[in-house]
Design an enzyme around this catalytic site. Sequence first.
Site, PDB file in Angstrom:
ATOM      1  N   SER A  25      11.019   3.353  -1.908  1.00 48.18           N
ATOM      2  CA  SER A  25      11.383   2.377  -2.942  1.00 48.18           C
ATOM      3  C   SER A  25      12.327   2.985  -3.975  1.00 48.18           C
ATOM      4  O   SER A  25      12.353   4.192  -4.195  1.00 48.18           O
ATOM      5  CB  SER A  25      10.126   1.867  -3.648  1.00 48.18           C
ATOM      6  OG  SER A  25       9.193   1.361  -2.721  1.00 48.18           O
TER       7      SER A  25
HETATM    8  N1  SAH Z   1       5.600   3.753  -0.918  1.00 51.05           N
HETATM    9  C1  SAH Z   1       6.574   4.200   0.059  1.00 51.05           C
HETATM   10  C2  SAH Z   1       7.550   3.117   0.444  1.00 51.05           C
HETATM   11  C3  SAH Z   1       6.930   2.205   1.365  1.00 51.05           C
HETATM   12  S1  SAH Z   1       7.887   1.098   2.329  1.00 51.05           S
HETATM   13  C4  SAH Z   1       7.312   5.428  -0.379  1.00 51.05           C
HETATM   14  O1  SAH Z   1       7.078   5.930  -1.472  1.00 51.05           O
HETATM   15  O2  SAH Z   1       8.110   5.929   0.428  1.00 51.05           O
HETATM   16  C5  SAH Z   1       6.500   0.167   2.923  1.00 51.05           C
HETATM   17  C6  SAH Z   1       5.620   0.892   3.896  1.00 51.05           C
HETATM   18  O3  SAH Z   1       4.526   0.038   4.186  1.00 51.05           O
HETATM   19  C7  SAH Z   1       6.270   1.220   5.242  1.00 51.05           C
HETATM   20  O4  SAH Z   1       6.163   2.584   5.479  1.00 51.05           O
HETATM   21  C8  SAH Z   1       5.476   0.394   6.239  1.00 51.05           C
HETATM   22  O5  SAH Z   1       5.330   1.030   7.500  1.00 51.05           O
HETATM   23  C9  SAH Z   1       4.145   0.251   5.527  1.00 51.05           C
HETATM   24  N2  SAH Z   1       3.325  -0.874   5.940  1.00 51.05           N
HETATM   25  C10 SAH Z   1       3.707  -2.129   6.308  1.00 51.05           C
HETATM   26  N3  SAH Z   1       2.634  -2.867   6.599  1.00 51.05           N
HETATM   27  C11 SAH Z   1       1.536  -2.088   6.425  1.00 51.05           C
HETATM   28  C12 SAH Z   1       0.129  -2.294   6.571  1.00 51.05           C
HETATM   29  N4  SAH Z   1      -0.379  -3.465   6.970  1.00 51.05           N
HETATM   30  N5  SAH Z   1      -0.690  -1.257   6.295  1.00 51.05           N
HETATM   31  C13 SAH Z   1      -0.213  -0.056   5.894  1.00 51.05           C
HETATM   32  N6  SAH Z   1       1.103   0.191   5.737  1.00 51.05           N
HETATM   33  C14 SAH Z   1       1.973  -0.808   5.990  1.00 51.05           C
END
Ligand code: SAH
Length: 216
Positions: free
Chosen positions: A62
Amino acid sequence: MADFAELRRRMVERQLRSRGIRDQRVLAAMAEIPRELFVPDDQRARAYEDEPVPIGFGQTISQPYMVALMAQALELRGSERVLEVGAGSGYHAAVLGALAREVIALEVVPELVLRAQQNLEKAGRGQNVRVIWADGSQGYPELSPYDAISVAAAAPEIPAALLAQLADPGRMVIPVGSGWDQELRLVCKREGRITQRIVTFCRFVPLRSGGGLTQQ
Ligand code: SAH
């Protein structure tokens, strides 16, 4: 080689402080955590840019301002157990780990679970952050309740499981909306009552649900 310490200092001033991030602990954490260690090697030069950066598997780390805004909204003081949904690179979890006692970070993409763990270790932030392969739309009841929940992927509605696993009192930040029109909501639970307000509008990758852990 880029001067990452200088880029980090500038990020805190220009992207965070000047836009109204006031929580000194959030500013200090983000001034310290080496964000360049959380992006893939070929994206390193972009680590401090004012936008999301690709981390592989169609996912992104993000924008720094969004991480700061979400962390600030949780009003962490250092004693909390925090659930993060969507660990991705592990950066946001590292920031939460600097602000709270313990972080449980859930991620559905197995390769990212491993990478987030490795990134946290490299950055020296692994001690109080645990990354777990799980579908975060179901939360992680085994370790609930959580004093704070931070969701980094957008859901059409707030998953009931997350609301149920939020402590009382407790605070959750979550992007809500389908498609790209989403609002970041702050949800507060206090004395059995739930209140919500919109923090900002936003654009997160979708929260996967119901697909099972093996389908990527
Ligand atoms: N917080 C992260 C950015 C996340 S992007 C950082 O600091 O880099 C969103 C993430 O959510 C992705 O890696 C994706 O694979 C994950 N995601 C999507 N659906 C999900 C779910 N149901 N449970 C856990 N993770 C999930």
